[in-house]
Design an enzyme around this catalytic site. Structure first.
Site, PDB file in Angstrom:
ATOM      1  N   GLU A 295      41.664 -14.169 -21.018  1.00 62.52           N
ATOM      2  CA  GLU A 295      40.905 -15.144 -20.206  1.00 62.52           C
ATOM      3  C   GLU A 295      41.598 -16.487 -20.302  1.00 62.52           C
ATOM      4  OE1 GLU A 295      36.464 -15.892 -20.797  1.00 62.52           O
ATOM      5  OE2 GLU A 295      37.240 -17.916 -20.447  1.00 62.52           O
TER       6      GLU A 295
ATOM      7  N   HIS B  59      33.622 -15.333 -14.656  1.00 65.15           N
ATOM      8  CA  HIS B  59      33.930 -16.457 -15.545  1.00 65.15           C
ATOM      9  C   HIS B  59      32.858 -17.537 -15.374  1.00 65.15           C
ATOM     10  CE1 HIS B  59      35.915 -20.047 -17.063  1.00 65.15           C
ATOM     11  NE2 HIS B  59      36.653 -19.243 -17.787  1.00 65.15           N
TER      12      HIS B  59
ATOM     13  N   ASP C 177      41.143 -18.242 -24.243  1.00 61.51           N
ATOM     14  CA  ASP C 177      40.647 -19.309 -23.369  1.00 61.51           C
ATOM     15  C   ASP C 177      41.564 -20.534 -23.460  1.00 61.51           C
ATOM     16  OD1 ASP C 177      39.118 -20.316 -21.351  1.00 61.51           O
ATOM     17  OD2 ASP C 177      37.351 -20.754 -22.559  1.00 61.51           O
TER      18      ASP C 177
HETATM   19 MN    MN Z   1      37.592 -19.704 -19.693  1.00 65.43          MN
END
Ligand code: MN
Length: 339
Positions: A9, A173, A295
């Site tokens: 991600e 998301h 992330d």
């Molecule tokens: Mn993210």
């Protein structure tokens, strides 16, 4: 042999996207995401912006520093979903092209999630086909609601139908809650990664489950970050309350909410470097449903690597979470060595 680490991600931005966000910020629109990006492009987070825009050597060096082999990349949230449908689709194509070029420049190091404009369903379906067949992308990303509307609504069914037919996982998301809903979160700065994003994205997942669309499109693959946006913790109560309600409400099927979570959803560790929480999710969903993520550049890759490295898990499980599950779900080719 070291484990292959695929971060699932990971965010990037394009100069055009940030320029368009800047204009929205100047327009006076009070959407919470617009206000967030107004502060970002005003220079409050220059280090993050620099990392988001870098699809080249700086990003690769940061990956190498922490032993990240592959980043599965998505245009940073809320992507093109702030813009009118035709323009949003045009921006989606441009950013997908830019990402495809970066992937081609760094073979084996990047993989792609296609940006689409869900509110232009026909354009979205065309872009999904192009992203899969011409660009070789591995999934699509939808940054939760679009103008306060969610993927279970019938207008979006062509997108769900195409994702199922093309076997493209949909990564839902987070983004901020819609403007009205966000009011209760705003004053205490709760409308962000601290709580509001999970409330919004968890709601989106629950709408997919409770609306019955996963009965209509039973092979849809939905991916949630942040260890499932709270859903794994809630499984018992979802089923309990669903049973109670279904004495009065029509049931779509005899499957329980937890069945859908276990059969249609995969979750990633993005931003949740918490060994106890991961152990709980492993017990609830099983190893094969859980994928590792950082992330980047919003959170620290070193910390994300270290927390899973340090966990006392069978090596095969660790390998699956770090990379094997991502190879399968997203069809990321195995590579013994990177050129
Ligand atoms: Mn993210």
């Amino acid at each position: 042999m070291t484990l292959r680490r695929i971060a699932t991600e990971e965010a990037f931005a394009t100069p055009d996207q940030l320029a368009a966000y800047r204009l929205l910020g100047e327009s006076g629109w009070r959407d919470p995401d617009v206000l967030f990006w107004r502060n970002v492009v005003a220079g409050q987070f220059d280090d993050i912006v620099e990392k988001l825009l870098d699809l080249g050597e700086g990003r690769i060096a940061a990956m190498d520093r922490h032993g990240v082999d592959v980043q599965l990349l998505a245009l940073t949230s809320p992507g093109v979903q702030l813009f009118a449908p035709a323009r949003a689709s045009e921006m989606a194509r441009a950013s997908n092209d830019l990402l495809a070029q970066a992937i081609a420049r760094h073979p084996g190091r990047f993989a792609g999630m296609a940006t689409i404009a869900p509110h232009d369903p026909a354009g979205a379906v065309r872009e999904m086909a192009r992203a899969k067949d011409a660009l070789g992308f591995n999934a699509i990303v939808v940054n939760s609601h679009t103008d306060g509307r969610y993927l279970d609504e019938e207008a979006f069914w062509p997108v769900l139908e195409a994702a199922e037919a093309m076997d493209l996982p949909i990564y839902i998301h987070p983004r901020s809650l819609p403007q009205q809903a966000a009011t209760a979160y705003g004053a205490l700065q709760l409308n962000g990664g601290i709580w509001g994003y999970a409330a919004e994205t968890g709601l989106h997942a629950m709408r997919l489950i409770m609306s019955g669309v996963l009965g209509r499109f039973p092979n849809l693959k939905i991916v949630l970050g942040h260890l499932g946006e709270g859903l794994p913790w809630w499984l018992y109560r979802l089923d309990y309350m669903y049973d109670l309600q279904s004495r009065r409400l029509p049931r779509e099927s005899n499957r329980k909410p937890s069945d859908y979570v276990r059969q249609n959803f995969w979750i990633t560790t993005s931003g949740m470097n918490d060994a106890d929480a991961l152990r709980f999710c492993l017990a609830k969903l099983g190893t094969e449903r859980i994928l590792w993520a950082v992330d980047y550049p919003y959170q620290d890759a070193g910390e994300a690597v270290a927390f899973l490295d340090a966990m006392d898990l069978p090596r095969a499980d660790k390998a699956a979470i770090f990379g094997g599950n991502a190879e399968r779900l997203f069809r990321i080719p195995r590579q013994e060595s990177i050129a």
